[in-house]
Design a protein around this motif. Structure first.
Motif, short mmCIF file in Angstrom:
data_model
loop_
_atom_site.label_atom_id
_atom_site.label_comp_id
_atom_site.label_asym_id
_atom_site.label_seq_id
_atom_site.Cartn_x
_atom_site.Cartn_y
_atom_site.Cartn_z
N SER A 69 0.53 -1.35 -0.17
CA SER A 69 -0.07 -0.10 0.09
C SER A 69 0.74 1.43 -0.02
O SER A 69 0.78 2.22 -0.83
CB SER A 69 -1.22 0.23 1.37
OG SER A 69 -2.09 -1.07 0.68
N ASP A 199 -5.48 -0.99 -5.40
CA ASP A 199 -4.89 -1.83 -3.72
C ASP A 199 -6.09 -3.11 -2.77
O ASP A 199 -7.14 -1.91 -2.50
CB ASP A 199 -4.61 -0.40 -2.68
CG ASP A 199 -4.18 -0.58 -1.77
OD1 ASP A 199 -3.31 -1.79 -1.66
OD2 ASP A 199 -3.55 -0.07 -0.94
N GLU A 200 -6.46 -4.11 -3.27
CA GLU A 200 -6.74 -5.27 -2.18
C GLU A 200 -8.31 -3.98 -2.56
O GLU A 200 -9.32 -4.33 -1.41
CB GLU A 200 -6.13 -4.82 -0.32
CG GLU A 200 -4.72 -4.95 -0.24
CD GLU A 200 -4.55 -6.20 0.11
OE1 GLU A 200 -5.14 -6.96 -0.26
OE2 GLU A 200 -3.49 -6.31 0.34
#
Ligand SMILES: Nc1ncnc2c1ncn2[C@@H]1O[C@H](COP(=O)(O)OP(=O)(O)O)[C@@H](O)[C@H]1O
Ligand SMILES: [Mg+2]
Ligand SMILES: [Zn+2]
Length: 279
Positions: A69, A199-200
Motif C-alpha cells: 500500500s 489496492d486490495e
C-alpha cells in the motif's frame, strides 16, 4: 511482450521510509526485517524497481506489512517518496521524474493519467454524495465542465460497472461493499486513464462478490486495454488477473516474472510457501 515496447510506467529504486533513520540502520546493520528497533524507523519500500507495459496487468503480492500500500500511495502521490524515480509514457514522453514535479503537476498527473481504487471505499468516495456526483468530481478535476456531458458519461460508467442507472442519485453509503467498489472503479476510469492502480479492491468482500468484482475488472481491462497495477495479499486474486507478478517481502521485491511461471516454479522460499498455501 516485445523488449522494445515502451513502458506505460517505469519505477526506479523507489524507497520510502517512515522515520529519520539512525547510524545503526542506515547501512542496514540493526534492521529486524524492515524495522530499526533502535530508532523506530520503518523501511516500507526498499529499492523497488519495475515497469508496467501497455495493456498489461501487473500483480503485486505480499503479506500484510510488506509495503504494497505504501508503494501504491507513493505512485499516486498520497505519500512522498524518500528516494526514487517514476516515469509515465503519457507525461512528457516519459522523460520527467514524476517524484520531482511540483504538487500542482502531480495533481494534474493524478487527475488525467491515473485512476486509483482503494481497499477502503471511504478513502476513494464521498459517502454522502450521489454516486454519479462522485464520478463527476473526478471528471471536473480532469477539466470537464459540461453538466450534460458529465451526466451522460456518469451513466455510461455506472452501466459499465453494472450499477443500475436509476440508482445514480443514491449515495454510496446506501450501497453494499461490492457496489461501493464498483462505483470506485467507475470513478477511477472516468477520465480514461492509461493506468489504473488497484489496492486490495476485493479484500473483505464475500467470496462470491469478490469473484464478480474481479470478473468486472478483467472484462473492463480487456475492453479498454488499460494497464493495471493490482495489489493483493491474496495470490488467488493475483492468479486470476495478473499477467506478470512481483512478490514483495519486508519492503523489497524478492521475485518477479510471468504469473504462470511464478505459480509453477517459484524461486524464493517465501514465494514457494505462498504458492503452496494456494494448492
Ligand atoms: N504512515 C505510516 N507511518 C509509519 N509507518 C507506516 C505508515 N504507513 C505504513 N507504515 C508501515 O510500513 C510498512 C508497510 O505497510 P503497508 O504499505 O501498509 O503494507 P501492506 O500494504 O503490504 O500491508 C508496515 O510496517 C507499516 O506499519
Ligand atoms: Mg495494504
Ligand atoms: Zn535506526
Amino acid at each position: 511482450m516485445a523488449e522494445f515496447e515502451v513502458p506505460v510506467l517505469s519505477i526506479k529504486n523507489l524507497n520510502k521510509q517512515f522515520g529519520k533513520g539512525c547510524l545503526h540502520c542506515q547501512d542496514g546493520e540493526s534492521l529486524v526485517k524492515n524495522y530499526c528497533p533502535i530508532c523506530g524507523t520503518v523501511y516500507a519500500c526498499r529499492d523497488v524497481s519495475f515497469d508496467v507495459f501497455p495493456g498489461e496487468v501487473l500483480g503485486i503480492v505480499g503479506e500484510s506489512g510488506s509495503g504494497k500500500s505504501t508503494l501504491m500511495q507513493c505512485l499516486y502521490f498520497d505519500q512522498e517518496v524518500s528516494a526514487g524515480e517514476a516515469y509515465l509514457a503519457d507525461y512528457h514522453h516519459g522523460e520527467r521524474n514524476l517524484f520531482q514535479e511540483s504538487s500542482q503537476q502531480q495533481r494534474y498527473i493524478r487527475n488525467h493519467i491515473m485512476g486509483k481504487v482503494y481497499q477502503n471505499p471511504l478513502m476513494g468516495l464521498k459517502m454522502n454524495f450521489s454516486s454519479i456526483g462522485n464520478i463527476a468530481e473526478k471528471l471536473i478535476a480532469a477539466g470537464s465542465h459540461h453538466v450534460g456531458m458529465m451526466e451522460n458519461r456518469g451513466m455510461e460508467l455506472l452501466n459499465k460497472v453494472n450499477i443500475p442507472v436509476h440508482r445514480r442519485k443514491e449515495a454510496p453509503k446506501n450501497f453494499s461493499g461490492g457496489m461501493q467498489q464498483r462505483v470506485q472503479i467507475a470513478k477511477a476510469l472516468s477520465n480514461r486513464p492509461p493506468l489504473l492502480l488497484l489496492d486490495e479492491v476485493t479484500t473483505g468482500l464475500d467470496l462470491s462478490v469478490q469473484a464478480s468484482v474481479l470478473d468486472l475488472i478483467k472484462s473492463l481491462q480487456r475492453e479498454l486495454n488499460i494497464s493495471i497495477v493490482l495489489v493483493s495479499h491474496d495470490l488467488g486474486v493475483i492468479r486470476m488477473l495478473a499477467d506478470r507478478t512481483l512478490v514483495m517481502l519486508e519492503g523489497k521485491v524478492i521475485e518477479q516474472g510471468l504469473t504462470d511461471q511464478i505459480l509453477e516454479d517459484p524461486q524464493h522460499q517465501y514465494t514457494q510457501q505462498l504458492v503452496h498455501s494456494l494448492l
